[in-house]
Scaffold this motif. Structure first.
Motif, PDB file in Angstrom:
ATOM      1  N   UNK A 100      94.237  -0.653  76.939  1.00 53.26           N
ATOM      2  CA  UNK A 100      93.014  -0.452  77.718  1.00 53.26           C
ATOM      3  C   UNK A 100      93.370   0.169  79.072  1.00 53.26           C
ATOM      4  N   UNK A 101      94.653   0.151  79.413  1.00 54.42           N
ATOM      5  CA  UNK A 101      95.138   0.749  80.656  1.00 54.42           C
ATOM      6  C   UNK A 101      95.472   2.223  80.561  1.00 54.42           C
ATOM      7  N   UNK A 102      95.360   2.831  79.382  1.00 57.80           N
ATOM      8  CA  UNK A 102      95.684   4.246  79.198  1.00 57.80           C
ATOM      9  C   UNK A 102      94.861   5.100  80.156  1.00 57.80           C
ATOM     10  N   UNK A 103      95.546   5.979  80.871  1.00 51.89           N
ATOM     11  CA  UNK A 103      94.879   6.907  81.768  1.00 51.89           C
ATOM     12  C   UNK A 103      94.643   6.373  83.166  1.00 51.89           C
ATOM     13  N   UNK A 104      94.894   5.078  83.364  1.00 49.26           N
ATOM     14  CA  UNK A 104      94.744   4.500  84.692  1.00 49.26           C
ATOM     15  C   UNK A 104      93.313   4.267  85.123  1.00 49.26           C
ATOM     16  N   UNK A 106      90.262   2.333  83.214  1.00 52.31           N
ATOM     17  CA  UNK A 106      89.717   1.697  82.016  1.00 52.31           C
ATOM     18  C   UNK A 106      88.247   2.020  81.762  1.00 52.31           C
ATOM     19  N   UNK A 107      87.467   2.203  82.814  1.00 52.32           N
ATOM     20  CA  UNK A 107      86.050   2.548  82.620  1.00 52.32           C
ATOM     21  C   UNK A 107      85.941   3.911  81.946  1.00 52.32           C
ATOM     22  N   UNK A 108      86.676   4.894  82.441  1.00 54.59           N
ATOM     23  CA  UNK A 108      86.649   6.231  81.843  1.00 54.59           C
ATOM     24  C   UNK A 108      87.139   6.196  80.393  1.00 54.59           C
ATOM     25  N   UNK A 109      88.173   5.400  80.119  1.00 55.14           N
ATOM     26  CA  UNK A 109      88.674   5.283  78.747  1.00 55.14           C
ATOM     27  C   UNK A 109      87.601   4.705  77.835  1.00 55.14           C
ATOM     28  N   UNK A 110      86.956   3.636  78.267  1.00 52.70           N
ATOM     29  CA  UNK A 110      85.917   3.019  77.427  1.00 52.70           C
ATOM     30  C   UNK A 110      84.718   3.954  77.252  1.00 52.70           C
ATOM     31  N   UNK A 111      84.370   4.707  78.276  1.00 52.90           N
ATOM     32  CA  UNK A 111      83.290   5.692  78.135  1.00 52.90           C
ATOM     33  C   UNK A 111      83.681   6.754  77.112  1.00 52.90           C
ATOM     34  N   UNK A 112      84.925   7.194  77.145  1.00 52.56           N
ATOM     35  CA  UNK A 112      85.400   8.175  76.172  1.00 52.56           C
ATOM     36  C   UNK A 112      85.341   7.596  74.762  1.00 52.56           C
ATOM     37  N   UNK A 113      85.723   6.337  74.621  1.00 48.64           N
ATOM     38  CA  UNK A 113      85.693   5.725  73.292  1.00 48.64           C
ATOM     39  C   UNK A 113      84.272   5.581  72.770  1.00 48.64           C
ATOM     40  N   UNK A 114      83.312   5.435  73.645  1.00 44.36           N
ATOM     41  CA  UNK A 114      81.909   5.408  73.202  1.00 44.36           C
ATOM     42  C   UNK A 114      81.544   6.736  72.537  1.00 44.36           C
ATOM     43  N   UNK A 115      82.148   7.849  72.978  1.00 40.98           N
ATOM     44  CA  UNK A 115      81.901   9.153  72.361  1.00 40.98           C
ATOM     45  C   UNK A 115      82.591   9.259  71.003  1.00 40.98           C
ATOM     46  N   UNK A 166      80.486  -1.530  83.166  1.00 45.57           N
ATOM     47  CA  UNK A 166      80.447  -0.231  83.844  1.00 45.57           C
ATOM     48  C   UNK A 166      80.487   0.925  82.852  1.00 45.57           C
ATOM     49  N   UNK A 167      81.042   0.676  81.676  1.00 42.03           N
ATOM     50  CA  UNK A 167      81.139   1.709  80.635  1.00 42.03           C
ATOM     51  C   UNK A 167      79.985   1.633  79.645  1.00 42.03           C
ATOM     52  N   UNK A 168      79.019   0.728  79.865  1.00 43.31           N
ATOM     53  CA  UNK A 168      77.889   0.599  78.952  1.00 43.31           C
ATOM     54  C   UNK A 168      78.170  -0.271  77.741  1.00 43.31           C
ATOM     55  N   UNK A 169      79.200  -1.093  77.841  1.00 39.79           N
ATOM     56  CA  UNK A 169      79.582  -1.984  76.743  1.00 39.79           C
ATOM     57  C   UNK A 169      79.453  -3.437  77.180  1.00 39.79           C
ATOM     58  N   UNK A 184      86.441  -8.117  72.116  1.00 39.65           N
ATOM     59  CA  UNK A 184      85.688  -7.174  71.289  1.00 39.65           C
ATOM     60  C   UNK A 184      84.505  -6.705  72.121  1.00 39.65           C
ATOM     61  N   UNK A 185      84.384  -5.388  72.237  1.00 40.21           N
ATOM     62  CA  UNK A 185      83.345  -4.778  73.052  1.00 40.21           C
ATOM     63  C   UNK A 185      82.425  -3.950  72.153  1.00 40.21           C
ATOM     64  N   UNK A 186      81.122  -4.083  72.372  1.00 47.73           N
ATOM     65  CA  UNK A 186      80.142  -3.291  71.646  1.00 47.73           C
ATOM     66  C   UNK A 186      79.115  -2.760  72.627  1.00 47.73           C
ATOM     67  N   UNK A 187      78.275  -1.836  72.163  1.00 45.46           N
ATOM     68  CA  UNK A 187      77.232  -1.259  73.005  1.00 45.46           C
ATOM     69  C   UNK A 187      76.418  -2.378  73.648  1.00 45.46           C
ATOM     70  N   UNK A 188      76.158  -2.232  74.954  1.00 39.87           N
ATOM     71  CA  UNK A 188      75.331  -3.211  75.657  1.00 39.87           C
ATOM     72  C   UNK A 188      73.884  -3.070  75.155  1.00 39.87           C
ATOM     73  N   UNK A 189      73.214  -4.201  75.028  1.00 39.98           N
ATOM     74  CA  UNK A 189      71.822  -4.194  74.541  1.00 39.98           C
ATOM     75  C   UNK A 189      70.873  -3.640  75.580  1.00 39.98           C
TER      76      UNK A 189
END
Length: 189
Positions: A100-104, A106-115, A166-169, A184-189
């Motif tokens: 989850x630390x990839x790229x330094x 984590x918010x940007x990484x999780x936003x990318x994973x949402x895509x 912050x990433x919408x999860x 475990x993270x999923x889309x925020x309701x």
């Protein structure tokens, strides 16, 4: 980049072993086709494949991708922020071993994973134990003679919910297995 040595050294050899009982607990949280982000030498990619799952490992370290393939896992030399096969269709993005630390960021990484994920998909992230302070610095990835310096963050179990939000999860499950922590993270309701 600072001329100081990175505070984190990640020796891929430490993950070059068969999946163990705690790894299997982590893998039990994955559902459907899984993208193993930062797959390293492929212990988890191979274990999921052995279970009959559709899984693809990606890593920025050439040697890690080669090791994953030698284990029988499918893997690509790819940065998660680049184009990923099957974007929008993966059901799980796996961030094991603190990835989850990839790229330094984590918010940007999780936003990318949402895509990358299907909108009903999930992120399964291994995070640091309670009491671990968050960090944002540099790490050295080491695989044989290959050394790669990357931005890296450390996220603890106490901080993952805020970062996810912050990433919408949203954190829908937290699991402790031995001394390891998973969320475990999923889309925020």
């Amino acid at each position: 980049m600072s001329m100081d040595l990175p505070i984190t050294r990640l020796h891929l050899d430490q993950w070059d072993r068969p999946a163990d009982e705690i790894d299997r607990t982590l893998l039990s949280l994955c559902a459907g086709p899984t993208l193993d982000v930062g797959c390293g030498p492929g212990r988890l990619t191979a274990a999921l494949a052995e279970q009959g799952a559709v899984v693809l490992g990606i890593d920025v370290v050439n040697g890690a991708v080669g090791r994953t393939r030698r284990r029988g896992g499918a893997a690509l030399h790819r940065d998660v922020f680049d184009s990923i096969p099957g974007e929008g269709r993966w059901e799980t993005a796996l961030l094991a071993d603190g990835n989850v630390g990839i790229g330094g960021d984590p918010v940007a990484l999780l936003q990318r994973l949402r895509e990358v994920l299907d909108p009903r998909g999930r992120v399964v992230a291994e995070v640091a134990a309670p009491g671990t302070p968050p960090t944002n610095d540099w790490a050295t990835l080491e695989c044989g003679v290959e050394h790669l310096v990357v931005r890296w963050s450390v996220v603890g179990i106490e901080d993952i919910a805020g970062i996810a939000a912050q990433a919408g999860l949203a954190v829908v499950e937290q699991v402790q297995a031995g001394e390891r922590w998973f969320a475990v993270l999923e889309e925020a309701a």
